[in-house]
Design a protein around this motif. Structure first.
Motif, short mmCIF file in Angstrom:
data_model
loop_
_atom_site.label_atom_id
_atom_site.label_comp_id
_atom_site.label_asym_id
_atom_site.label_seq_id
_atom_site.Cartn_x
_atom_site.Cartn_y
_atom_site.Cartn_z
N VAL A 89 1.10 -0.97 0.42
CA VAL A 89 -0.18 0.06 0.12
C VAL A 89 1.05 1.40 -0.14
O VAL A 89 1.97 1.48 0.64
N ARG A 90 0.63 2.40 -0.86
CA ARG A 90 1.18 3.73 -0.24
C ARG A 90 -0.23 4.61 -1.24
O ARG A 90 -1.39 4.51 -1.47
N HIS A 91 0.08 5.40 -0.49
CA HIS A 91 -1.29 6.80 0.21
C HIS A 91 -0.34 8.07 0.40
O HIS A 91 0.37 8.01 0.80
N ASN A 92 -1.28 9.08 -0.30
CA ASN A 92 -0.76 10.43 1.06
C ASN A 92 -2.12 11.41 1.05
O ASN A 92 -2.14 11.93 1.05
N VAL A 93 -3.19 10.24 2.05
CA VAL A 93 -4.20 10.85 1.77
C VAL A 93 -4.05 12.15 2.69
O VAL A 93 -3.39 11.36 4.56
N GLY A 94 -4.12 12.79 3.48
CA GLY A 94 -3.91 14.02 4.63
C GLY A 94 -2.45 14.56 4.17
O GLY A 94 -2.17 15.68 5.03
N ALA A 103 0.91 15.68 1.61
CA ALA A 103 1.38 16.94 0.01
C ALA A 103 0.97 16.15 -1.38
O ALA A 103 0.63 14.69 -1.12
N LYS A 104 0.32 16.29 -2.06
CA LYS A 104 -0.32 16.53 -2.88
C LYS A 104 0.24 15.53 -3.74
O LYS A 104 1.53 15.77 -4.19
N LEU A 105 -0.33 14.53 -5.02
CA LEU A 105 0.84 14.71 -5.80
C LEU A 105 0.12 15.04 -7.37
O LEU A 105 -0.82 14.80 -7.55
N VAL A 106 1.59 16.01 -7.87
CA VAL A 106 1.02 16.13 -8.89
C VAL A 106 1.47 15.50 -9.73
O VAL A 106 2.50 15.15 -10.73
N LEU A 107 0.04 15.49 -11.13
CA LEU A 107 0.00 14.22 -11.97
C LEU A 107 0.21 16.47 -13.43
O LEU A 107 -1.11 16.85 -13.67
N PRO A 108 1.38 15.92 -14.52
CA PRO A 108 1.64 17.16 -15.25
C PRO A 108 0.49 16.81 -16.44
O PRO A 108 -0.15 15.65 -16.21
#
Length: 318
Positions: free
Chosen positions: A99-104, A106-111
């Motif tokens: 599992v990987r997540h970033n909930v709560g 820093a956002k992941l930026v999709l170009p």
């Protein structure tokens, strides 16, 4: 005589003689409005909750971003590993998908562009005595998460086959009759998941030959104890869809026939239960990346539970 008068908007030139020329200077201010991302996707399901657009993929697809980069929160779960299959004693369970997540966070930026979404398939349990199958890797653009490991089997002549395997979450060790003590569970891969539990052997100490439980995304699998198969490790609870859900629970290990005791229970998050003689063993849950349960036998071949398929979820602010 020439006279020139200048202010902020106009320049007036007075030239000797009858000719008067007025030149207007225009001051222009351009205001640019920020461009919002335009998002399209394939094979996902779009839902809307308060403040968020949410897309969930249960099959592989794509997400395409146009006009401006997109900031997202995400969850990526690999496919669960299958339990081992045995023709003697008890097999270990399969590891949950990593599992990987970033909930709560820093956002992941999709170009701008099209990004691949891959759903890792759950591992298929072997039909003859062998270690379980590894789950597939799930992918969201630059984020790749490995699947869970396959459970150990009970080959009395092959100690390596008895041990759990390493993966997104480690699998459980199988039981055996030739080695006193524990057969090692597999190791989870940091930061994707936890270790599998140890299996048990009989040997001179009279311990029973039970399969170990499996690591989940939220905790390690439990070892086989006394006459019982080990329970699967708990998954991780996340609210990315508007509801808190457990993902990536480990499978439960098998118990051996002919003794009192129970097979292991799968961990919260879709982990499959252990069984005996192909009864009670269950697969990991698709869409949660659960590990498959282990299986024990008294006659014939005991086939482990399949691993559950993974999932990819993204959300962005409305």
């Amino acid at each position: 005589m020439n006279v020139e008068v200048t202010d902020a908007t106009n320049t007036v030139e007075v030239v000797s003689g009858p000719q008067i020329v007025v030149t207007e200077q225009v001051n222009r201010v351009e205001l640019s409005t920020p461009t919002s991302p335009v998002v399209t996707q394939t094979n996902g399901t779009l839902t809307q909750i308060t403040g968020w657009n949410v897309v969930t993929w249960l099959t592989s697809g794509t997400i395409t971003v146009a006009q401006a980069p997109l900031e997202v929160e995400f969850l990526v779960v690999g496919g669960g590993g299958s339990g081992g299959t045995t023709s003697s004693r008890a097999a270990g369970a399969g590891g949950a998908g990593g599992v990987r997540h970033n909930v709560g966070g820093a956002k992941l930026v999709l170009p701008i562009g099209t990004h691949t979404v891959t759903i890792g398939a759950g591992g298929a349990a072997p039909l003859t005595q062998n270690i379980g199958s590894r789950g597939g890797t799930s992918v969201l653009g630059p984020v790749a998460v490995p699947g869970g490991a396959g459970g150990g089997t009970s080959l009395s002549t092959d100690l390596n086959a008895q041990r759990g395997r390493d993966g997104g979450c480690g699998s459980g060790g199988g039981g055996n009759s030739t080695t006193t003590g524990a057969t090692a569970g597999g190791s989870g891969i940091t930061p994707f998941g936890f270790d599998g539990g140890n299996g048990r052997s009989s040997g001179a100490t009279g311990e029973q030959q039970n399969g170990g439980g499996v690591g989940g995304a939220g905790g390690a699998g439990l070892p086989a104890l006394n006459n019982d198969g080990g329970n699967g490790g708990v998954g991780i609870a996340l609210n990315i869809t508007g509801t808190s859900i457990y993902y990536a629970g480990g499978g439960g290990g098998a118990k051996r026939e002919g003794v009192l005791g129970v097979s292991g229970v799968g961990g919260l998050g879709g982990g499959g239960n252990g069984g005996l003689n192909n009864v009670g063993v269950t697969a990991g849950t698709d869409g949660l990346g659960g590990g498959g349960g282990g299986n024990g036998r008294s006659v014939g071949t005991a086939i482990g539970g399949d691993g559950g398929d993974g999932v990819v979820i993204v959300r962005w602010a409305q």
